[in-house]
Write a protein that holds these residues in place. Sequence first.
Motif, mmCIF file in Angstrom:
data_model
loop_
_atom_site.group_PDB
_atom_site.id
_atom_site.type_symbol
_atom_site.label_atom_id
_atom_site.label_comp_id
_atom_site.label_asym_id
_atom_site.label_seq_id
_atom_site.Cartn_x
_atom_site.Cartn_y
_atom_site.Cartn_z
ATOM 1 N N ARG A 78 0.865 -1.187 0.000
ATOM 2 C CA ARG A 78 0.000 0.000 0.000
ATOM 3 C C ARG A 78 0.893 1.226 0.000
ATOM 4 N NH1 ARG A 78 -2.098 0.777 4.513
ATOM 5 N NH2 ARG A 78 -4.242 1.438 4.055
ATOM 6 N N PRO B 182 -6.182 4.396 6.104
ATOM 7 C CA PRO B 182 -6.795 3.937 4.847
ATOM 8 C C PRO B 182 -6.154 4.630 3.639
ATOM 9 C CG PRO B 182 -8.479 4.509 6.464
ATOM 10 C CD PRO B 182 -7.174 5.005 7.009
ATOM 11 N N GLU C 89 -7.593 5.853 1.047
ATOM 12 C CA GLU C 89 -8.316 7.077 0.701
ATOM 13 C C GLU C 89 -7.824 8.244 1.554
ATOM 14 O OE1 GLU C 89 -10.784 3.579 -0.422
ATOM 15 O OE2 GLU C 89 -9.701 4.166 1.400
#
Length: 324
Positions: free
Chosen positions: A84, A113, A115
Amino acid sequence: MAQAIVIREIGGPEVLKYEGISLDPPGPGEVQIRQVAIGLNFIDVYFRTGLYKSESMPFIPGKEGAGIVTAVGDNVAGFSVGDRVAYATSDGAYSTERNIEATQILKVPDEIPLETAAAMMLKGMTAQYLLKQTYEVGPGTTLLFHAAAGGVGLIAGQWAKALGATVIGTAGSQKKIDLALAHGYDHVINYNSENFVSRVKELTGGKGVDVAYDSVGRDTFPATLDCIKPRGLWVSFGNASGPVENFGIGILAQKGSLFATRPTLYAHVATRAALEACANSLFDIVRSNKVRININQTYPLADAGRAQADLESRKTSGTTLLIP
């Protein structure tokens, strides 16, 4: 096939075209990522309008995004498929998939997260260098921050308050004032109904602020200089209303032997060590819950033109994401 927003000519939001693009495997030193979210920033508008010049034409705009590594090129260390990652200083963000230099990306902590990462990297690292590098804000600091309800403004207000500062902001509506007050600001001035210079002088007992942060540009210059105490600092870091024009250095003497600077994020993260230090500082303050990242608007990537138009007309607040 990957999709992207492509600019083939300088102009208004209508020049943002959603097209299919070919995407080669990542080259040496690159990774390929599938993007989960893309940050919308005023710098994207500056490149679209030609205020800032792109190195090529046509080009894919955008500086900030987050996603999942799907392929790794040769000579890449420290990143693997499935990682990520997020970034804030690499052109070409307005795309569903992309190749990017591994030196430009950062692993996102598990607690954050993707986002949120896409919403905070450019804006949050901007707030970091403004408050901790351009001027070292701390207890006893009184500061002015224009566009308090914007993406950088909401992060900076919370962070400055966590550092112990007295935080004064400006905004253009009661809704935005209330939002800023909920995010660290002690006072927020409505620049549409109040004279912000007079109000700052009133709030500071006539002394003025130690440092004023201005991303608005034309509409707030030179009035912002009258808000700063003698030998204080004016930080011009954006041009949302247009560039500052006819700036003569002698005005700094007239306004009280002021200091002035025009910093950029890129100069503060020019080395890998500096990039990691800035990002880690941001990750730490977000994980501490002293700074909350607000995603106030989302648009499909294909609607990037509408998103930029809303940003320019000041219909947005906080952070806006484009979703592939």
